[in-house]
Write a protein that holds these residues in place. Structure first.
Motif, PDB file in Angstrom:
ATOM      1  N   VAL A  48     -14.261   8.655 -29.139  1.00 53.37           N
ATOM      2  CA  VAL A  48     -15.660   8.347 -28.842  1.00 53.37           C
ATOM      3  C   VAL A  48     -16.051   9.084 -27.564  1.00 53.37           C
ATOM      4  O   VAL A  48     -15.194   9.436 -26.742  1.00 53.37           O
ATOM      5  CB  VAL A  48     -15.890   6.835 -28.692  1.00 53.37           C
ATOM      6  CG1 VAL A  48     -15.653   6.125 -30.021  1.00 53.37           C
ATOM      7  CG2 VAL A  48     -14.996   6.230 -27.617  1.00 53.37           C
ATOM      8  N   ALA A  49     -17.340   9.303 -27.403  1.00 48.23           N
ATOM      9  CA  ALA A  49     -17.809  10.151 -26.301  1.00 48.23           C
ATOM     10  C   ALA A  49     -17.514   9.557 -24.934  1.00 48.23           C
ATOM     11  O   ALA A  49     -17.139  10.276 -24.008  1.00 48.23           O
ATOM     12  CB  ALA A  49     -19.305  10.417 -26.453  1.00 48.23           C
ATOM     13  N   ALA A  50     -17.677   8.266 -24.787  1.00 44.15           N
ATOM     14  CA  ALA A  50     -17.457   7.616 -23.496  1.00 44.15           C
ATOM     15  C   ALA A  50     -16.775   6.275 -23.718  1.00 44.15           C
ATOM     16  O   ALA A  50     -17.224   5.474 -24.548  1.00 44.15           O
ATOM     17  CB  ALA A  50     -18.774   7.431 -22.750  1.00 44.15           C
ATOM     18  N   LYS A  51     -15.700   6.062 -22.995  1.00 40.13           N
ATOM     19  CA  LYS A  51     -14.974   4.801 -23.080  1.00 40.13           C
ATOM     20  C   LYS A  51     -15.455   3.883 -21.966  1.00 40.13           C
ATOM     21  O   LYS A  51     -15.523   4.297 -20.806  1.00 40.13           O
ATOM     22  CB  LYS A  51     -13.465   5.016 -22.948  1.00 40.13           C
ATOM     23  CG  LYS A  51     -12.816   5.742 -24.129  1.00 40.13           C
ATOM     24  CD  LYS A  51     -13.046   7.226 -24.102  1.00 40.13           C
ATOM     25  CE  LYS A  51     -12.245   7.947 -25.170  1.00 40.13           C
ATOM     26  NZ  LYS A  51     -12.554   9.399 -25.203  1.00 40.13           N
ATOM     27  N   THR A  52     -15.782   2.666 -22.281  1.00 39.18           N
ATOM     28  CA  THR A  52     -16.260   1.742 -21.258  1.00 39.18           C
ATOM     29  C   THR A  52     -15.069   1.159 -20.498  1.00 39.18           C
ATOM     30  O   THR A  52     -13.947   1.089 -21.028  1.00 39.18           O
ATOM     31  CB  THR A  52     -17.067   0.591 -21.871  1.00 39.18           C
ATOM     32  OG1 THR A  52     -16.180  -0.242 -22.638  1.00 39.18           O
ATOM     33  CG2 THR A  52     -18.182   1.129 -22.772  1.00 39.18           C
TER      34      THR A  52
END
Length: 370
Positions: free
Chosen positions: A132-136
């Motif tokens: 995924v583009a950004a991991k929280t």
């Protein structure tokens, strides 16, 4: 294991079934993760390699080298999904037997055709749907807790594509480190980013709980950097030196590392001398070798093959959590220079074809189809 064997396996690869492997991404690709002679190793998987694994040992042709080899088993945390439905494997990967690695932001402001590093494939796994583009921070904390509990992970590495802000990604790394350590207190975490515009961000990363940092210059040769890392080359080596010095002050000697890639057209002796200077600074040089096919991005995009089977690379060596804890002592740091000299000897022996400067200048820039 003799350094020459490590270098040879790293260059020529091995024929083996590896449950844990990488097909692309920000780091080494086309590799399998093994325990080789007791050490974590990420080794290129090549069906043409003269090396193979039989009955748990490494063979060179019909000769038993005597070195034990065990493929890293598929981790149990790969079977889980986050509370918001994302497979854990898309959040973080197992590197070696005990290292959890993640690219927190999977995009890079330097990934445009004119700027991208010619060997990097940081966004390709995103296009392939493998991440995924950004991991929280919450996702990273959830996955880290499970990886430690279910699979005995002992350390974590967080890298990031370079972001637009002056922190160059340090801000999101600091938030992520805090979240992970709240969920898994005491887990050694290494972070990796470009030199931020304000070097105070290095102190923020340490305050967040990061145990070590990688600030990767890729090459100390400015001409090589302009040719192979045109976007990153806008930040001169002198600025990296300032960042390394501050990072050593903040994190401590040998808790700071940088990649030095061999095979990009640099002078081998200058590469070894540069590594020695870094060691004197307290910076651990992680040696890497670029195979001949990786010098042509259309054929082998992003294949950053670490020399010495990445044995010295943070995130790829799982022995006693040394990388994330910054446990590169003087003896091991000296090994960094020995590894680079091994690559140099291998090239002279004909196993790595030298990349002529005229060829490097005209390396194709075409991106492969997504």
């Amino acid at each position: 294991m003799h350094v020459g064997t490590r270098v040879d396996v790293a260059i020529r690869g091995v024929r083996v079934e590896a449950p844990v492997r990488r097909a692309g991404g920000a780091g080494p690709s086309d590799d399998g993760h093994l325990i080789l002679d007791g050490m974590g190793a990420a080794v290129p998987l090549d069906p043409r390699s003269p090396y193979s694994v039989r009955d748990g040992r490494l063979w060179l042709g019909e000769t038993d080298t005597g070195l034990p080899v065990t493929p890293v088993r598929r981790p149990r945390f790969y079977d889980l999904t986050t509370a918001d439905g994302v497979p854990y494997e898309k959040i973080a990967k197992l590197h070696g037997a005990g290292v959890l690695a993640t690219t927190v932001v999977q995009t890079c402001v330097r990934y445009a055709e004119s700027d991208r590093c010619r060997f990097c494939a940081v966004e390709e796994s995103l296009y392939a749907g493998a991440t995924v583009a950004a991991k929280t921070p919450a996702q990273l904390a959830e996955v880290a807790e499970a990886a430690v509990r279910l699979d005995g992970v002992t350390q974590m590495v967080m890298t990031t594509g370079t972001t637009n802000g002056p922190d160059r990604g340090a801000r999101v790394l600091a938030r992520s480190v805090r979240a992970v350590l709240a969920a898994v207190p005491g887990l050694p975490v290494q972070v990796q980013c470009e030199p931020p515009e304000d070097l105070a961000w290095l102190g923020e990363l340490r305050a967040a709980g990061a145990a070590a940092i990688g600030i990767h210059v890729e090459s100390l040769d400015e001409e090589v950097r302009r040719r192979w890392t045109p976007g990153k080359a806008a930040v001169p080596v002198a600025r990296y030196e300032e960042a390394w010095a501050e990072a050593v002050r903040v994190f401590g000697r040998n808790r700071v590392s940088t990649y030095l890639l061999a095979g990009l057209g640099e002078d081998p002796d200058e590469l070894v001398d540069g590594a020695a200077r870094l060691i004197r600074m307290g910076v651990y040089p992680v040696r890497g070798a670029v195979p001949a096919d990786a010098r042509h991005p259309g054929r082998a995009r992003g294949r950053r093959a670490g020399a010495a089977a990445r044995a010295g690379a943070p995130g790829h060596r799982a022995r006693r959590g040394a990388a994330a804890r910054g446990g590169h002592d003087r003896r091991r740091a000296g090994g960094g220079v020995r590894g680079l000299r091994g690559v140099q000897r291998a090239r002279r022996g004909g196993r790595v074809s030298r990349c002529p400067r005229s060829t490097c200048r005209s390396s194709p820039d075409r991106r492969p189809a997504r």
